[in-house]
Scaffold this active site. Structure first.
Site, PDB file in Angstrom:
ATOM      1  N   LYS A  52      14.513   6.942  18.230  1.00 33.33           N
ATOM      2  CA  LYS A  52      13.557   5.884  17.880  1.00 33.33           C
ATOM      3  C   LYS A  52      12.187   6.473  17.549  1.00 33.33           C
ATOM      4  O   LYS A  52      11.563   6.078  16.556  1.00 33.33           O
ATOM      5  CB  LYS A  52      13.428   4.878  19.033  1.00 33.33           C
ATOM      6  N   GLN A  96      13.900   0.240  27.423  1.00 33.41           N
ATOM      7  CA  GLN A  96      15.225   0.818  27.219  1.00 33.41           C
ATOM      8  C   GLN A  96      16.171   0.390  28.345  1.00 33.41           C
ATOM      9  O   GLN A  96      15.836   0.469  29.515  1.00 33.41           O
ATOM     10  CB  GLN A  96      15.087   2.350  27.165  1.00 33.41           C
ATOM     11  N   ASP A 119      13.579  -5.943  20.124  1.00 35.67           N
ATOM     12  CA  ASP A 119      15.007  -5.903  20.446  1.00 35.67           C
ATOM     13  C   ASP A 119      15.684  -7.248  20.157  1.00 35.67           C
ATOM     14  O   ASP A 119      16.897  -7.326  20.022  1.00 35.67           O
ATOM     15  CB  ASP A 119      15.204  -5.630  21.952  1.00 35.67           C
TER      16      ASP A 119
HETATM   17  N1  GUE Z   1      16.258  -2.121  24.996  1.00 40.88           N
HETATM   18  C1  GUE Z   1      17.198  -1.428  24.365  1.00 40.88           C
HETATM   19  N2  GUE Z   1      17.254  -1.469  23.023  1.00 40.88           N
HETATM   20  C2  GUE Z   1      18.209  -0.767  22.350  1.00 40.88           C
HETATM   21  O1  GUE Z   1      18.270  -0.809  21.104  1.00 40.88           O
HETATM   22  C3  GUE Z   1      19.130   0.035  23.096  1.00 40.88           C
HETATM   23  C4  GUE Z   1      19.027   0.027  24.496  1.00 40.88           C
HETATM   24  N3  GUE Z   1      18.056  -0.710  25.100  1.00 40.88           N
HETATM   25  N4  GUE Z   1      19.898   0.745  25.244  1.00 40.88           N
HETATM   26  C5  GUE Z   1      20.944   1.533  24.654  1.00 40.88           C
HETATM   27  C6  GUE Z   1      21.342   1.050  23.265  1.00 40.88           C
HETATM   28  C7  GUE Z   1      22.023   2.088  22.410  1.00 40.88           C
HETATM   29  N5  GUE Z   1      21.119   2.350  21.303  1.00 40.88           N
HETATM   30  C8  GUE Z   1      21.305   3.329  20.338  1.00 40.88           C
HETATM   31  C9  GUE Z   1      20.262   3.860  19.615  1.00 40.88           C
HETATM   32  C10 GUE Z   1      20.451   4.897  18.728  1.00 40.88           C
HETATM   33  C11 GUE Z   1      21.685   5.429  18.524  1.00 40.88           C
HETATM   34  C12 GUE Z   1      21.853   6.559  17.572  1.00 40.88           C
HETATM   35  O2  GUE Z   1      20.928   6.945  16.896  1.00 40.88           O
HETATM   36  N6  GUE Z   1      23.024   7.145  17.489  1.00 40.88           N
HETATM   37  C13 GUE Z   1      23.268   8.269  16.620  1.00 40.88           C
HETATM   38  C14 GUE Z   1      23.339   9.559  17.425  1.00 40.88           C
HETATM   39  C15 GUE Z   1      24.172   9.466  18.678  1.00 40.88           C
HETATM   40  C16 GUE Z   1      23.939  10.647  19.622  1.00 40.88           C
HETATM   41  O3  GUE Z   1      24.086  11.797  19.171  1.00 40.88           O
HETATM   42  O4  GUE Z   1      23.597  10.419  20.798  1.00 40.88           O
HETATM   43  C17 GUE Z   1      24.540   8.018  15.845  1.00 40.88           C
HETATM   44  O5  GUE Z   1      25.322   7.140  16.255  1.00 40.88           O
HETATM   45  O6  GUE Z   1      24.742   8.694  14.867  1.00 40.88           O
HETATM   46  C18 GUE Z   1      22.752   4.916  19.228  1.00 40.88           C
HETATM   47  C19 GUE Z   1      22.555   3.868  20.113  1.00 40.88           C
HETATM   48  C20 GUE Z   1      20.027   1.570  21.440  1.00 40.88           C
HETATM   49  N7  GUE Z   1      20.120   0.787  22.511  1.00 40.88           N
END
Ligand code: GUE
Length: 290
Positions: A52, A96, A119
């Site tokens: 992020k 988060q 969010d």
């Molecule tokens: N308040 C809150 N808001 C959220 O938006 C939130 C949260 N809590 N808790 C957890 C989940 C999960 N989430 C992700 C963010 C980025 C990737 C992301 O960038 N993934 C990459 C890399 C994955 C890696 O290598 O770890 C991909 O899928 O290619 C995935 C999942 C946001 N979340």
């Protein structure tokens, strides 16, 4: 089979945002500002938060990460949130998830000012989204819509089956797909982990679009889908060997797909892009820009 490339789509959306931000800066406005609160140490959260903040840099946003120890009391966290709610220089605030068990997640979500809730988790935004009023859309669901739009995947009149009924993904995406605003007008079946197997198979085998968010590696198998299906895999599961996989048996299911999202490089990337879009919207609202 064609890949729904979330990385490529997210990069294109962030580049669009960066152009708009550059224009705003030229007219003398400050940068849009996203603040992320991270409580405790949780390896996956570290990596999501990093992506992020990195995305903020690419878009020309200010990104602030506020860390608190997992011993922080709920009342203290609520105070911090109240401070940021009142801070005119923050447009969007994310706490988060998951939070430590002694903190009530709902209390925290409800404390975020709806106009900073990028969010889209606050009941005000969720309700407004459901009713078709102006709202921040839950980021993962919104990201999925943006990905379908980017690849011009028809949704209108299609039969979509959502597996998983969470408040952050399954519930909102099923509402957004069936609404006549958003990308809408799909016919949606919302299924979940308690859906009887026979019923689930009946649904998924007829589905034009399957969206799965259950957190079980390999949950969607080849026999569950029809030829030509579009599969959206929201799962992020870390295997013991460190590999990240989704909820779909990708290798076998992809053979039957017209389109499928990879993991990584699919929906996760789009979640971050949607948070950026929401932050820009919060900023534009603050400055009456649209
Ligand atoms: N308040 C809150 N808001 C959220 O938006 C939130 C949260 N809590 N808790 C957890 C989940 C999960 N989430 C992700 C963010 C980025 C990737 C992301 O960038 N993934 C990459 C890399 C994955 C890696 O290598 O770890 C991909 O899928 O290619 C995935 C999942 C946001 N979340």
């Amino acid at each position: 089979m064609k890949l729904l490339d979330g990385k490529k789509c997210a990069e294109s959306l962030v580049a669009d945002i960066a152009r708009k931000v550059a224009g705003y800066e030229e007219s003398g406005l400050r940068k849009p500002h996203m603040t992320v609160i991270l409580v405790g140490e949780h390896a996956p959260s570290e990596s999501y938060v990093k992506s992020k903040i990195k995305s903020c840099e690419k878009a020309g946003f200010e990104g602030t990460l506020l860390r608190f120890p997992d011993t922080i009391r709920e009342a203290e966290l609520l105070e911090k949130i109240a401070e940021i709610n009142a801070d005119q220089t923050t447009d969007g605030l994310i706490v988060q998830l998951p939070l430590p068990r002694h903190i009530n997640q709902q209390h925290i979500i409800n404390a975020i000012a709806p106009e900073k809730d990028i969010d889209g988790f606050h009941p005000t935004n969720f309700g407004r989204m459901t009713l078709g009023q102006k709202a921040f859309r839950p980021a993962t669901a919104y990201g999925i819509c943006k990905l379908l739009q980017f690849y011009e995947i028809p949704v209108w009149g299609k039969h979509c089956v959502v597996i998983g009924r969470s408040n952050i993904v399954g519930k909102p995406i099923s509402i957004m797909l069936s609404n006549d605003f958003d990308i809408g007008n799909a016919t949606v079946t919302l299924t979940h982990i308690e859906t009887p197997r026979e019923l689930l198979l009946d649904e998924t085998r007829r589905a034009d679009i399957v969206i799965v968010a259950v957190g079980i590696p390999g949950f969607v198998t080849e026999d569950m889908v029809k030829e030509g299906v579009v599969v959206i895999d929201v799962g992020i599961n870390r295997l013991e060997d460190g590999k990240i996989v989704g909820d779909v048996d990708f290798e076998n299911v992809q053979k039957k797909c017209s389109w499928i999202t990879p993991v990584p490089g699919g929906v996760g990337r789009m979640t971050v892009a949607a948070l950026m879009i929401n932050t820009l919207m919060a900023y534009q609202n603050n400055f009456d820009l649209v």
